[in-house]
Design a protein around this motif. Structure first.
Motif, PDB file in Angstrom:
ATOM      1  N   HIS C  11       0.834  -1.195   0.000  1.00 14.38           N
ATOM      2  CA  HIS C  11       0.000   0.000   0.000  1.00 14.38           C
ATOM      3  C   HIS C  11       0.868   1.244   0.000  1.00 14.38           C
ATOM      4  CE1 HIS C  11      -3.809  -2.190   1.381  1.00 14.38           C
ATOM      5  NE2 HIS C  11      -3.995  -1.688   0.184  1.00 14.38           N
ATOM      6  N   ALA C  12       0.299   2.362  -0.394  1.00 17.32           N
ATOM      7  CA  ALA C  12       1.039   3.632  -0.369  1.00 17.32           C
ATOM      8  C   ALA C  12       0.034   4.747  -0.172  1.00 17.32           C
ATOM      9  CB  ALA C  12       1.812   3.847  -1.660  1.00 17.32           C
ATOM     10  N   LEU C  13       0.475   5.843   0.379  1.00 21.32           N
ATOM     11  CA  LEU C  13      -0.418   6.982   0.569  1.00 21.32           C
ATOM     12  C   LEU C  13      -0.699   7.621  -0.783  1.00 21.32           C
ATOM     13  CD1 LEU C  13       0.861   8.603   3.842  1.00 21.32           C
ATOM     14  CD2 LEU C  13      -1.213   7.285   3.440  1.00 21.32           C
ATOM     15  N   PRO C  14      -1.904   8.174  -0.924  1.00 23.27           N
ATOM     16  CA  PRO C  14      -2.260   8.713  -2.231  1.00 23.27           C
ATOM     17  C   PRO C  14      -1.691  10.105  -2.467  1.00 23.27           C
ATOM     18  CG  PRO C  14      -4.117   8.935  -0.755  1.00 23.27           C
ATOM     19  CD  PRO C  14      -3.003   8.275   0.037  1.00 23.27           C
ATOM     20  N   TYR C  15      -1.916  10.611  -3.689  1.00 22.81           N
ATOM     21  CA  TYR C  15      -1.641  11.992  -4.095  1.00 22.81           C
ATOM     22  C   TYR C  15      -0.174  12.383  -3.971  1.00 22.81           C
ATOM     23  CZ  TYR C  15      -6.718  12.247  -3.942  1.00 22.81           C
ATOM     24  OH  TYR C  15      -8.046  12.017  -4.153  1.00 22.81           O
ATOM     25  N   GLY C  16       0.719  11.401  -4.095  1.00 18.87           N
ATOM     26  CA  GLY C  16       2.126  11.746  -4.227  1.00 18.87           C
ATOM     27  C   GLY C  16       2.919  11.719  -2.942  1.00 18.87           C
ATOM     28  N   ASP C  17       2.246  11.325  -1.845  1.00 18.03           N
ATOM     29  CA  ASP C  17       2.970  11.261  -0.572  1.00 18.03           C
ATOM     30  C   ASP C  17       3.561   9.852  -0.431  1.00 18.03           C
ATOM     31  OD1 ASP C  17       3.986  11.870   1.864  1.00 18.03           O
ATOM     32  OD2 ASP C  17       2.058  11.953   2.911  1.00 18.03           O
ATOM     33  N   ASP C  18       4.422   9.480  -1.356  1.00 18.78           N
ATOM     34  CA  ASP C  18       4.996   8.137  -1.346  1.00 18.78           C
ATOM     35  C   ASP C  18       6.463   8.208  -1.736  1.00 18.78           C
ATOM     36  OD1 ASP C  18       5.343   7.435  -4.388  1.00 18.78           O
ATOM     37  OD2 ASP C  18       3.397   8.415  -4.198  1.00 18.78           O
TER      38      ASP C  18
END
Lengths: 331, 331, 331, 331
Positions: C11-18
């Motif tokens: 999983h990863a945080l959305p909207y570029g917070d990765d």
């Protein structure tokens, strides 16, 4: 993912002149059981703008709820791209009712006022509520009577359909049979890498659709990669399966967390989101352990969502975490 | 009228490069007792757009009341010209308070949301209420603290100043001293044929003012005719005299109609407008005799206004007419 | 493709917070050897609009060539989204020169005219020509002297860099060292599924970049899939390798087709496109066999392009086909 | 001026619901000898925008000459208000011909390109040339054949009509009979204080006219003052008399200055403007004595115009001045 890899074989003409894109159009015609015009896009904001721009004339306005994604969460893209006013109606559960449209009548024909031209509904709503089929039909009736068209922001329409029986018939009853004119059909929130569709249920409204997709920066040159994604969820109605699963996981999360002291669920979930009120002290520690969004910070309300790929183990783990952090906070 | 006829003598350079227009600029500097940049315009909608466009950057929004003229009565011109969202706040008396700005803080820096950039106040308001000087100052303080600028839609600011003492000092206290950044200064509603001004109290904000006036279709080639009108009310503070008279006439109308059975005044007038609730059956016959606008038709509320040229005889005649038509309606 | 599949794990945080998105930012800083602000986007039109919107104020205009993609091939998206004029300069080879900017000086400060604010160059150009490093520097100098900023539409900048030496130093010389303010860095035309970047070489210009990406419908919720694509070509400078290969294939096609009777190449290729003039009768049969676009139909000019994945066998096959269809047409 | 003073008597309903405004509508119906929809406005830029906005749909473009007022002299108001591209065609004498429309055909239906929707002609042109009746008819035919509508920017149409016979029949032949869809009818350049009209010759196109006038900031609350001005020139065809006089004065100025050494008239005047080339050294001293605008500074070309109120004494005096300053410059 496999569908995209398959689309990566051989050459294809750009801008949608390929077999996969054509299959997608046919799949939407079958899905809605009517002659549609479907345009594949990158994201939901773009989809909504294309749909609305196709329906608006000069001095026209869009009517929506105050909580609508187009009103709150698109950074003013609608006003900038459309040059049009959004008339945002306050509601309790993010659902409009025919009575909300009554005051619009006095705007009609008055040259000092914008003209209400499009009713935009979100299904399922930003608050996780669902319009029943007869509610949509009543709204469409009221809107059409005022000369308005109806747009459904369906970023999460799969979850609404899953909640209302989980069949293609349910989808049709809440859209084409209810009188909806155009639907934006979500994919990204239902497992896709990034692909949505604007589906005009009345093809006459779509004459400028291709141009508007280009103007809204939503034309993919390698469109087969969008088409491959959309086909992957339309085939065998996987869109319903995935959304139904996400709904189930939320219900399970609701059941698992209702008994936890400090968690206040103000209502049972209808789709795949919960909006619990939590003890103020628990929110930050819990979020640091596992990210979620605030909803109304002033009253300590947050939003928990489950997805197509949430497992029962995820739910159990998260429920245990909540219990742990809330107990710590209350101590 | 005589002022315009005088402006009609001899030739002059177009687009504001004339003596009358320069006098106008000096007159505004003296009026506000500060270095201003004033732009003459045709009408209030245009004035407001120039002021707002000068203050807005990309993804910025304007905060105003739900009743604001820019929100309700400009046919969507702000959204179309500015491409920006108006965040319209519900209020009871068309007046904002610093608390209304608090929820804006959470929008700051969030890329999903528009950024609140301008607070737009109407003085006197669309409901005939008046912001007191300290109320404006408190709002300016709250707005500036959020990085916002403050615009005053002063289509009827003369009436507000007249109600707050009727001096230039009162004007300055509620604008430049309170922290207002730009004022649209009304003339048409105060006796002029058609002329308004956008007055930037901070000249640094006005660098694009001339271009924006052109873009907003408000550049008069024969600007001396606008300047002549504006000078006619600025000289000898006739703007205050005329507005004070209009206010007096409304107070007189209020006194004359309060005793009439069926007329319900929900509050005393502050400026030159009354919003009485009347018996439903009386409204149409009365309006046919003497025109006025509806306010909230659903509750039989109408709007009566007096003007710079209303006479005491007009007021008495109108009061007699009201008595006559209401008695007929009640019979 | 493999890069995307890898991004599909966990999983990863959305909207570029990765992490992937953050790696991309670092990669661009290293690529340009300066502190940049990079925003990942879906397509080139969107990238260009974000860059331009960040640089434009009220009444500002963009100066470009008549052949510019933003002027011809974006369906009016710039005018619609920016509300700004494009001043399109006729050129012979789709390249601007400092002299073309001289007439702009008389627009400055004139309130009847738009103000030239941004110079937009395409590198390599729509005609397959390339600005040399000193040409870009001279244009930037002339533009900055007029108070303008410089944008480079780099949908095919990789091909230009490959043509100018094929090193990171060549990229830096034609952008950051020449004085360019913002570059849109193409990926889709260089082998990616669909991913581009807007790279602000002056971070101060990027303060509204995130909001503008959202407003331009270019915010991907699952941004790691865009980042994975972009990283795949930035790593080991594969972007240069792929573009160099595409250029080589065009040169080979030019060599193979120059001797064919009826094929008129008006100049040698600089990057990966040829614009031959063909016998009218040959165009349709040839196109039916293998698709290509018209360029100037009135003079029988077409466009042939090679790509990152064109093989020498493809080139030989295509050249044989051309010979065949031209001989048939001439007979 | 007297007409306005007369309009200043008694009260009237605002926003055009008055007898004078209604007379104006009837006067335009008679003038064009057809059922029209006329909207009074403040200025030419506003008029043009209302006309164009009524004719444009999404992704549509306006075709005009490079010299067109909408293209050069409206500070980007069209792009900002319309969100649409102006396709500006280079011409020698500011006149378009049917052949200029031929290349537009290939834009039709192509989703990468704007769609040509409106042809905008200026009559008389910015260069003082005049479209003959059959030239307008040929252009309308070519435009309609492409599905386009035709707008005439008639800020100086009175001068064109005066030059083509000076009768209402001449006006009708070059507008309604030629196939023009909407005319902006100039008043300010023909002696009015500030009043213009947008006249839809096809009333079906005018359904959003009132709303667009409001959105374009052109709604006068005291419209009778605009109507009084317009009626003053429509009555007894004073618009033709005034324009004919202005044309005569220019011809007289041309005759008087042609013999002067250093004055190069490249062609005889058709309406009320001259574009002489002068010795560089003479321009500034002459302008200081009597103001006029530059035209093409790089080649020492200026513009001289006469107006409805220019007298033969003015012309003689100006000609003497020219002779004086040119002799001084040449010495």
């Amino acid at each position: 993912m496999e569908a995209i890899a398959a689309a990566n074989t051989g050459h294809a003409l750009p801008y949608g002149d390929d077999d996969l894109t054509r299959s997608c159009q046919r799949a939407f015609d079958e899905l809605f059981d009517t002659d549609t015009r479907a345009f594949l896009t990158f994201n939901g904001t773009g989809s909504n703008l294309i749909a609305l721009a196709a329906l608006l004339g000069p001095a026209d306005a869009v009517v929506c709820t105050q909580q609508a994604h187009i009103n709150l969460d698109e950074a003013g893209a609608p006003e900038r791209f459309l040059g049009a006013k959004l008339i945002d109606v306050p509601t309790r559960e993010a659902k409009l009712a025919p009575d909300d449209l009554a005051p619009l009548r006095e705007l009609l024909g008055n040259p000092h006022h914008v003209q209400p031209a499009v009713l935009s509904l979100t299904q399922s709503t930003e608050l996780g509520t669902v319009y029943q089929e007869d509610e949509v039909a009543a709204l469409c009736g009221a809107a059409h009577e005022l000369g308005m068209r109806v747009h459904v922001d369906g970023a999460r329409i799969a979850n609404a359909v899953a909640a209302r029986g989980g069949t293609r018939e349910a989808l049709r009853r809440m859209t084409v049979e209810a009188g909806v004119d155009v639907v934006t059909f979500g994919g990204t929130k239902n497992g896709l890498m990034g692909a949505e569709a604007v589906v005009f249920l009345d093809p006459d409204l779509a004459t400028r659709g291709e141009l508007l997709r280009k103007q809204a920066n939503q034309l993919a040159s390698k469109m087969r990669y969008l088409a491959a994604q959309v086909m992957a969820i339309l085939e065998n109605d996987r869109w319903l399966e995935l959304a139904g699963h996400a709904n189930d996981m939320t219900r399970r999360l609701w059941e698992a967390t209702t008994p936890i002291a400090g968690v206040v669920h103000e209502r049972a979930p209808e789709v795949n989101s919960l909006f619990p009120v939590l003890p103020a002290a628990a929110i930050e520690p819990l979020r640091e352990w596992c990210f979620f969004w605030d909803w109304e910070p002033s009253r300590c309300q947050v939003r928990w969502m489950t997805a197509w790929d949430t497992t029962t183990e995820d739910v159990e783990l998260f429920a245990r975490g909540i219990r742990h952090y809330l107990e710590s906070a209350i101590d």
